[in-house]
Write a protein that holds these residues in place. Structure first.
Motif, short mmCIF file in Angstrom:
data_model
loop_
_atom_site.label_atom_id
_atom_site.label_comp_id
_atom_site.label_asym_id
_atom_site.label_seq_id
_atom_site.Cartn_x
_atom_site.Cartn_y
_atom_site.Cartn_z
N SER A 1 -6.93 -19.18 1.53
CA SER A 1 -6.82 -19.06 0.05
C SER A 1 -8.01 -18.37 -0.62
O SER A 1 -8.05 -17.89 -1.70
N SER B 1 2.88 -12.08 -5.56
CA SER B 1 1.85 -13.07 -5.14
C SER B 1 1.59 -13.16 -3.71
O SER B 1 0.65 -13.59 -3.37
N SER B 2 2.52 -12.81 -2.92
CA SER B 2 2.46 -13.11 -1.26
C SER B 2 1.60 -12.10 -0.63
O SER B 2 2.37 -10.72 -0.49
N GLU C 1 0.79 -12.34 2.38
CA GLU C 1 1.30 -12.29 3.55
C GLU C 1 2.60 -11.34 3.74
O GLU C 1 2.44 -10.34 4.60
N LYS C 2 3.22 -11.42 2.68
CA LYS C 2 4.57 -10.27 2.68
C LYS C 2 4.00 -8.91 2.53
O LYS C 2 4.53 -8.06 2.96
N ASP D 1 -4.70 -5.36 -2.58
CA ASP D 1 -4.71 -6.76 -2.50
C ASP D 1 -5.71 -7.18 -3.56
O ASP D 1 -6.55 -6.53 -4.16
N ASN E 1 -1.19 -12.02 -8.87
CA ASN E 1 0.23 -12.22 -8.75
C ASN E 1 0.81 -10.84 -9.02
O ASN E 1 2.00 -10.73 -9.19
#
Ligand SMILES: Cc1ncc(COP(=O)(O)O)c(C=O)c1O
Length: 418
Positions: A6, A354-355, A357-358, A377, A384
């Motif tokens: 996080s 917001s991901s 990882e994606k 990022d 978001n």
């Protein structure tokens, strides 16, 4: 560190490690986590050829050479490797050598610098121009040179770090207004009435590709007697009937006190410049540190830039092609129902959400498919609104844009549905 994933680069600025030569302990732990390490592997990938629309990289992902369609460089007009530009740079290398070998005031001013500064001042319709060795140094140095403790810098919250750092160095009070929100700007000017005030905006905002609301900014600044500083890093040579930038596009050049440009994007080289009134430029030559105390830009670069400028301004063909490509690209992306935010320029974000990882999974796949399109990022963009950011180039062919859109459809559009 609980929930290590996080954390982000926004969390490690403060450093309480007793060893002054070491980063914060938890930064090391964070950056060595396999998932964070994987996301950092997208940074500093090596280009093996000029940053053309079609180029070759040595991929950090699998250490393989890969031919790619390049949607990531700011070489918007393809000038970095234009044959006439390269020829001019080679000729200058033979005549002048590699570097300027001195600060401009003492020993680093060449006839090329004088010629190029005059060309830029005339182009921007200002009295004089100051050249810097870097764009970041130019913004930082100009603002540090203009403002003092007791002055006020009011800047759009999306302004580039170089403007923020210039404000910090100057000692002026810094106030950020909400992005393109004129009420927010007014509120800040109202509270600081009567103070020497500079309002800083960008022509094209670099993460979103939207334009400054310059007409409204001018109206308000006139009312509060604040001067305007505009960063046209992503708009010079592209916007306006003559390519002079967003201020020309809106017909408001005469209302802008200082105009900044970088030489690393549409110009295809490296460096920065500001144009303004001759008295201010004279003064900044003595008080803007990255000019006064730093070596002048290389004569090779300046010779290349003079030619790049001539090529870009001798007719409108390069910028016409850029806008044709931008329109063609944008239409296909909109047909794919992608979220392009509020882009109004050749900078086209594809907002993923917001991901993280994606975002990085998609980035990996895009690169494997031959698209050099970098993920952006948090904290560079809101958490978001993580995204990819396309920099359109005039060099792209229709076939390359079609191919890029096919890959984007396979990877991003399908990825967003999962
Ligand atoms: C809006 C803006 N201003 C200034 C700069 C700094 O320019 P340079 O990269 O040429 O140092 C950048 C760089 O990305 C930018 O986007």
């Amino acid at each position: 560190m609980d929930n290590i994933l996080s954390f982000s680069l926004a969390d490690f600025q403060y450093n309480d490690n007793p060893d002054v030569l070491a980063p914060p302990n938890d930064f090391e732990e964070w950056i060595n986590h396999p998932k964070i390490k994987a996301s950092f592997s997208f940074f500093e990938q090596q280009l093996l050829a000029a940053p053309r629309a079609s180029t070759e990289i040595l991929s950090n992902l699998d250490h393989k050479k890969r031919k790619v369609i390049n949607l990531t460089s700011y070489n918007y007009l393809g000038l970095s490797s234009h044959p006439e530009v390269i020829q001019a740079a080679c000729d200058a290398a033979r005549q002048y050598g590699l570097g300027a070998s001195g600060a401009p005031l003492l020993s680093g001013t060449f006839d090329l610098h004088v010629k190029f500064a005059k060309m830029l001042a005339d182009f921007k319709q200002k009295e004089d121009c100051l050249l810097y060795s870097s764009g970041l140094g130019g913004n930082m140095g100009a603002i540090q040179g203009i403002l003092r403790k007791g002055d006020v810098l009011v800047l759009d919250e999306k302004c580039h770090k170089s403007i923020v750092d210039g404000g910090t160095l100057s000692g002026a009070k810094m106030l950020f207004f909400e992005h393109n929100n004129i009420d927010s700007l007014v509120a800040m000017l109202e509270k600081n009435k009567g103070k020497r005030t500079l309002v800083a905006v960008e022509g094209v905002y670099s993460m979103d590709g939207d334009l400054v609301k310059l007409k409204e900014v001018v109206e308000v600044c006139d009312r509060y007697k604040a001067a305007i500083y505009i960063d046209e890093a992503h708009s010079t040579l592209m916007f306006g009937k003559n390519g002079r930038g967003v201020a020309e596009h809106f017909g408001l050049e005469h209302k802008v006190g200082v105009t900044f440009g970088t030489l690393s994007k549409s110009f295809g080289g490296v460096g920065g410049f500001i144009c303004s009134n001759a008295r201010l430029i004279r003064y900044l030559k003595c008080y803007s540190s990255p000019y006064h105390f730093s070596c002048a830009p290389s004569p090779i670069i300046i010779a290349g830039l003079i030619k790049a400028f001539e090529v870009a301004t001798r007719d409108s063909s390069l910028r016409d092609k850029l806008w044709e490509n931008t329109g063609y690209f944008k239409k296909q992306l909109l047909d794919l129902k992608l979220n392009l935010g509020g882009t109004e320029s050749q900078v086209i974000p594809i907002i993923i959400g917001s991901s993280g990882e994606k975002l990085f999974q998609m980035a990996m796949e895009l690169q494997k498919r031959g698209l050099f399109l970098q993920p952006v990022d948090f904290p560079a963009v809101p958490a978001n609104a993580r995204r990819f950011r396309i920099s359109v180039s005039s060099q792209l062919t229709k076939e390359e844009i079609d191919e890029a859109c096919n890959i984007i459809e396979d990877v991003i559009v399908k990825g967003l549905k999962n």
